[in-house]
Design an enzyme around this catalytic site. Structure first.
Site, PDB file in Angstrom:
ATOM      1  N   CYS A 137       0.857  -1.181   0.000  1.00 29.18           N
ATOM      2  CA  CYS A 137       0.000   0.000   0.000  1.00 29.18           C
ATOM      3  C   CYS A 137       0.894   1.232   0.000  1.00 29.18           C
ATOM      4  O   CYS A 137       1.638   1.469   0.945  1.00 29.18           O
ATOM      5  CB  CYS A 137      -0.899   0.006   1.231  1.00 29.18           C
ATOM      6  SG  CYS A 137      -2.112   1.342   1.215  1.00 29.18           S
ATOM      7  N   GLU A 160      -4.916  -8.172  -3.639  1.00 35.66           N
ATOM      8  CA  GLU A 160      -5.259  -7.952  -2.235  1.00 35.66           C
ATOM      9  C   GLU A 160      -4.484  -6.769  -1.694  1.00 35.66           C
ATOM     10  O   GLU A 160      -3.354  -6.505  -2.113  1.00 35.66           O
ATOM     11  CB  GLU A 160      -4.926  -9.223  -1.439  1.00 35.66           C
ATOM     12  CG  GLU A 160      -5.132  -9.136   0.057  1.00 35.66           C
ATOM     13  CD  GLU A 160      -3.847  -8.898   0.839  1.00 35.66           C
ATOM     14  OE1 GLU A 160      -3.934  -8.840   2.084  1.00 35.66           O
ATOM     15  OE2 GLU A 160      -2.765  -8.748   0.226  1.00 35.66           O
ATOM     16  N   ARG A 192      -9.254 -10.308  10.535  1.00 29.24           N
ATOM     17  CA  ARG A 192      -8.299  -9.681   9.610  1.00 29.24           C
ATOM     18  C   ARG A 192      -9.086  -9.137   8.426  1.00 29.24           C
ATOM     19  O   ARG A 192      -9.673  -9.894   7.657  1.00 29.24           O
ATOM     20  CB  ARG A 192      -7.246 -10.681   9.146  1.00 29.24           C
ATOM     21  CG  ARG A 192      -6.020 -10.038   8.498  1.00 29.24           C
ATOM     22  CD  ARG A 192      -4.942 -11.081   8.246  1.00 29.24           C
ATOM     23  NE  ARG A 192      -3.692 -10.493   7.802  1.00 29.24           N
ATOM     24  CZ  ARG A 192      -2.726 -10.062   8.599  1.00 29.24           C
ATOM     25  NH1 ARG A 192      -2.881 -10.155   9.912  1.00 29.24           N
ATOM     26  NH2 ARG A 192      -1.612  -9.535   8.123  1.00 29.24           N
ATOM     27  N   ARG A 222      -9.295  -7.177   4.909  1.00 25.56           N
ATOM     28  CA  ARG A 222      -8.512  -6.818   3.733  1.00 25.56           C
ATOM     29  C   ARG A 222      -9.445  -6.612   2.541  1.00 25.56           C
ATOM     30  O   ARG A 222     -10.527  -7.195   2.478  1.00 25.56           O
ATOM     31  CB  ARG A 222      -7.488  -7.917   3.389  1.00 25.56           C
ATOM     32  CG  ARG A 222      -6.377  -8.096   4.422  1.00 25.56           C
ATOM     33  CD  ARG A 222      -5.459  -6.901   4.466  1.00 25.56           C
ATOM     34  NE  ARG A 222      -4.330  -7.071   5.358  1.00 25.56           N
ATOM     35  CZ  ARG A 222      -4.294  -6.693   6.635  1.00 25.56           C
ATOM     36  NH1 ARG A 222      -5.391  -6.146   7.179  1.00 25.56           N
ATOM     37  NH2 ARG A 222      -3.215  -6.859   7.363  1.00 25.56           N
TER      38      ARG A 222
END
Length: 410
Positions: A81, A124, A171, A173
């Protein structure tokens, strides 16, 4: 239907590959893993130990010629990212100049230079991608969607919290799938429309059902070129226009805030704990209990910054030790090591407190036991791997639904 061939980028220790190859439908034909900040390439060494060195590249992907990468049906990867802003376009060329070192543009370069580009993409990232940067909420994601459209892809996305679908870790994502315009799936998405695709027809709808009610629904076009988006998209707005689910096809966005609908079994933290003897190194020294209590506890205090400025600091208490009857909190890269920390997991074990073992961290990401065990790889490094990894079960379920869709529209 023959196996779907796959290029795996930013492979880490192989979470995408484990999920894809859990069934018999996918075959990774080329992979790349490169960690720029370390001399020894630990993740790549683990990957090679588990999957072999054949057709695996341990080189900076931005330096790998596209001609060295074989053609494949699909490209996958969990890319970093970063700031995806566009500096300028190249005149009379297909390429783009983004900020140096931004690896999204390496994906873009590969897709643009391939004579036979992958028909499908499966990517992802962290969910803040939908909201970044702070001054232009959603700009980075808009740039990615528009750049993929320029390469011939429609996109569907979903923010998935693995625990919402019975997996052992909370988690969250964002996953997104690209459909090349040459595929029947692209035509089906264009014909079906966003709402039906998100709720019943699409890959994520089949793999991860949602409730029929959406709390927010938006539709808008992304018409500007990439430079215009980089400079002007959503400038100064408080919120991103992108919700946790959506499609982008034909220049139009349909996005909704959806809620998970899972009625099946659930795995919790207590289910994945090792039952045998745990090495003493993972137990917390009673001398350190006060430090752990302080870091995990609520705080309302005055602190002093390095420049001497005093400020009021507050934060809430965390469950300590971690609840065994719920999915775990998100694993972070700093999970390893003995030092007390607010964010590391601590569980009660035989009237003592201990940290999680590498095997338990692997189980929280649904990796095989001891997947990251290799001579020369420390327990802290193994924890770091899991802090960077994805939940294999999310990939496996998505991959199965995607393969079924390929067959449906073949």
């Amino acid at each position: 239907m023959k196996k779907v061939t796959v290029i795996e980028l930013f492979a880490g220790v192989g979470g995408f590959r484990l999920g894809l190859e859990a069934g018999q439908d996918y075959e990774v034909v080329w992979s790349n893993q490169w960690e720029p900040s370390t001399k020894k390439q630990h993740a790549s060494l683990v990957y090679e130990a588990r999957f072999g060195t054949k057709n695996h590249s341990n080189a900076d992907i931005s330096e790998v010629p596209t001609a060295d990468i074989p053609d494949a049906d699909m490209l996958v990867g969990g890319f970093p990212c970063q700031d995806y802003s566009v500096a300028s376009t190249l005149q009379n060329a297909k390429g783009l100049i983004g900020k140096k070192g931004v690896l999204w543009w390496s994906i873009h370069r590969i897709l643009s230079e391939k004579k036979h580009p992958p028909k499908y993409l499966f990517l992802e990232n962290v969910d803040r991608l939908l909201k970044s940067p702070s001054g232009q909420r959603g700009r980075d994601f808009a740039i990615m969607l528009k750049s993929l459209e320029g390469l011939g892809y429609a996109v569907e996305w979903r923010v998935i919290n693995a625990a919402d679908y019975g997996m052992p870790q909370r988690r969250r994502r964002i996953f997104f799938i690209g459909y090349h315009k040459s595929t029947p799936a692209h035509a089906a998405l264009l014909k079906t429309g966003g709402k039906d695709w998100l709720h019943t027809t699409g890959v994520f709808a089949r793999a991860f059902p949602v409730l029929e009610i959406s709390t927010k629904t938006k539709a808008f076009s992304i018409a500007q070129d990439l430079v215009g988006l980089s400079e002007n998209f959503n400038l100064g707005q408080q919120a991103s226009p992108f919700e946790n689910s959506g499609v982008f096809v034909g220049g139009h966005v349909h996005t909704e805030k959806t809620q998970a609908d899972h009625q099946g079994e659930r795995t919790v933290l207590g289910d994945i704990l090792e039952t045998g003897n745990v090495p003493e190194a993972f137990f917390v020294s009673p001398d350190d209990y006060p430090k752990w209590d302080y870091l995990k506890g609520a705080k309302k205090e005055v602190r002093t910054a390095k420049n001497g400025f005093e400020y009021h600091y507050t934060e809430g208490a965390m469950v300590f030790p971690d609840a065994l009857d719920k999915p775990s909190r998100t694993i972070i890269t700093g999970e390893g090591g003995k030092s007390p920390s607010r964010f590391k997991h601590v569980v009660a074990h035989k009237k003592r407190l201990r940290r999680l073992t590498p095997v338990e961290l692997e189980r929280l990401n649904m990796f095989p036991d001891n997947h990251t065990q290799l001579q020369g790889i420390s327990n802290a490094k193994r924890a770091f791997f899991m802090g960077n990894a994805l939940v294999v079960g999310v990939v496996a379920r998505t991959a199965k639904a995607l393969y079924d869709l390929m067959q449906r529209y073949s």
